[in-house]
Design an enzyme around this catalytic site. Structure first.
Site, PDB file in Angstrom:
ATOM      1  N   HIS A  29       1.598   4.269  -2.963  1.00  0.00           N
ATOM      2  CA  HIS A  29       1.569   5.736  -2.830  1.00  0.00           C
ATOM      3  C   HIS A  29       2.830   6.335  -3.449  1.00  0.00           C
ATOM      4  O   HIS A  29       2.778   7.324  -4.174  1.00  0.00           O
ATOM      5  CB  HIS A  29       1.505   6.150  -1.358  1.00  0.00           C
ATOM      6  N   TYR A  72      -9.793   2.045   1.564  1.00  0.00           N
ATOM      7  CA  TYR A  72      -9.965   2.005   3.018  1.00  0.00           C
ATOM      8  C   TYR A  72     -11.100   1.060   3.406  1.00  0.00           C
ATOM      9  O   TYR A  72     -11.986   0.782   2.609  1.00  0.00           O
ATOM     10  CB  TYR A  72     -10.296   3.409   3.538  1.00  0.00           C
ATOM     11  N   HIS A  87      -5.711   6.903  -2.642  1.00  0.00           N
ATOM     12  CA  HIS A  87      -6.636   5.894  -2.121  1.00  0.00           C
ATOM     13  C   HIS A  87      -7.817   5.698  -3.087  1.00  0.00           C
ATOM     14  O   HIS A  87      -8.328   6.672  -3.638  1.00  0.00           O
ATOM     15  CB  HIS A  87      -7.168   6.314  -0.752  1.00  0.00           C
ATOM     16  N   HIS A 138       0.836  -1.202   0.000  1.00  0.00           N
ATOM     17  CA  HIS A 138       0.000   0.000   0.000  1.00  0.00           C
ATOM     18  C   HIS A 138       0.873   1.256   0.000  1.00  0.00           C
ATOM     19  O   HIS A 138       0.684   2.164  -0.817  1.00  0.00           O
ATOM     20  CB  HIS A 138      -0.914  -0.045   1.233  1.00  0.00           C
ATOM     21  N   GLU A 139       1.837   1.297   0.883  1.00  0.00           N
ATOM     22  CA  GLU A 139       2.694   2.491   0.968  1.00  0.00           C
ATOM     23  C   GLU A 139       3.570   2.643  -0.274  1.00  0.00           C
ATOM     24  O   GLU A 139       3.803   3.758  -0.749  1.00  0.00           O
ATOM     25  CB  GLU A 139       3.558   2.450   2.231  1.00  0.00           C
TER      26      GLU A 139
HETATM   27 ZN   LIG Z   1      -2.666   5.081   2.175  1.00  0.00          ZN
END
Ligand SMILES: [Zn+2]
Length: 265
Positions: free
Chosen positions: A168, A220, A174, A164-165
């Site tokens: 980014h 999320y 997101h 996930h990071e």
């Molecule tokens: Zn995030």
């Protein structure tokens, strides 16, 4: 001011020393997170003590620009002569070899399924520095020079959270903030504290003609930032039972998007 300088100043402002990483006790054994756990909640919990200025829960506030749409594609990593996109990285010496294995294993999915290659930095100018800071967070896209990806040893060293990071850092927002999200999820503003509302702001994203992806590693979970136990802040529509917020592994669409954005063949 260049990015490295401004980041250094930011870190110094918060009294964080980059130069002297402290050797910390070994973490508990790696425990895979069951598929039905809302891991978003876990890493948002981990980030609560962070001294960084974070937006959207785990994105360090960009200095000058958005990712995905950026002038001359300057916020993306560059292809090398072999048509591979190299993202040089260094890791803090405070990680154990087991920690580094978890990080490298998360990177291997990118290597196996996309043209992204996280490579140990030699002398490249632009690179990510993976550090055991006070939460799980990253900048958005390539910002130039050294850029921090924070993966706290306790709370962030999970396969899906690392991916996930890293996503980014490649330039992805997101999923629940993408431009057309209102057709796919309902945001329950009544359960979102005012000071957390920015985490649910729609972004001007380049969706690359890919479908909205409830199974994205960038989505999320239902209860993210909820101020009321048992009340969801994000409800999939029309079917509220659809699962969101998984942090097991990148979805096929996550992978497709990387391949599209970076022109992997
Ligand atoms: Zn995030």
């Amino acid at each position: 001011m260049d990015t490295t300088a401004s980041l250094s100043i930011l870190l110094l402002l918060f009294g964080i020393s980059v130069a002297n990483p402290v050797r910390k006790p070994e973490p508990p054994a790696f425990v895979p997170i069951p598929g039905n756990v809302d891991i978003t909640t876990k890493f948002l919990e981990t980030n609560k003590g962070s001294s960084e200025r974070l937006m959207h829960g785990d994105i360090v506030i960009p200095k000058t620009r958005n990712a995905l749409y950026c002038l001359n594609n300057n916020c993306f990593w560059k292809k090398n002569s072999k048509n591979l996109v190299e993202v040089p990285y260094i890791v803090s010496s405070s990680y154990s070899s087991a920690d580094i294995s978890v990080i490298q294993n998360a990177m291997s999915t990118f290597h196996n399924k996309t043209c992204i290659r996280f490579v140990p930095r030699v002398n490249q100018t632009d690179y990510i520095s993976i550090e055991d800071k006070d939460g799980c967070y990253s900048y958005l896209g390539r910002i130039g020079g050294q850029q921090l990806v924070s993966l706290k040893r306790t709370g962030c060293l999970y396969h899906g959270i690392i991916q996930h990071e890293l996503n980014h850092a490649l330039g992805f927002y997101h999923e629940h903030t993408r431009s057309d999200r209102d057709k796919y999820v309902k945001i329950n503003w009544e359960y979102i504290p005012t000071d957390k509302a920015s985490n649910f702001q729609i972004q001007n994203t380049n969706n690359q003609n890919t479908t909205y992806d409830y199974s994205s590693i960038m989505h999320y979970g239902k209860t993210a930032f909820s101020n009321t136990v048992g009340k969801d802040t994000i409800t999939p529509i029309p079917n509220a039972a659809v699962e969101i917020g998984q942090r097991q592994d990148m979805s096929n669409i996550d992978i497709l998007r990387i391949n599209k954005l970076y022109g992997c063949v």
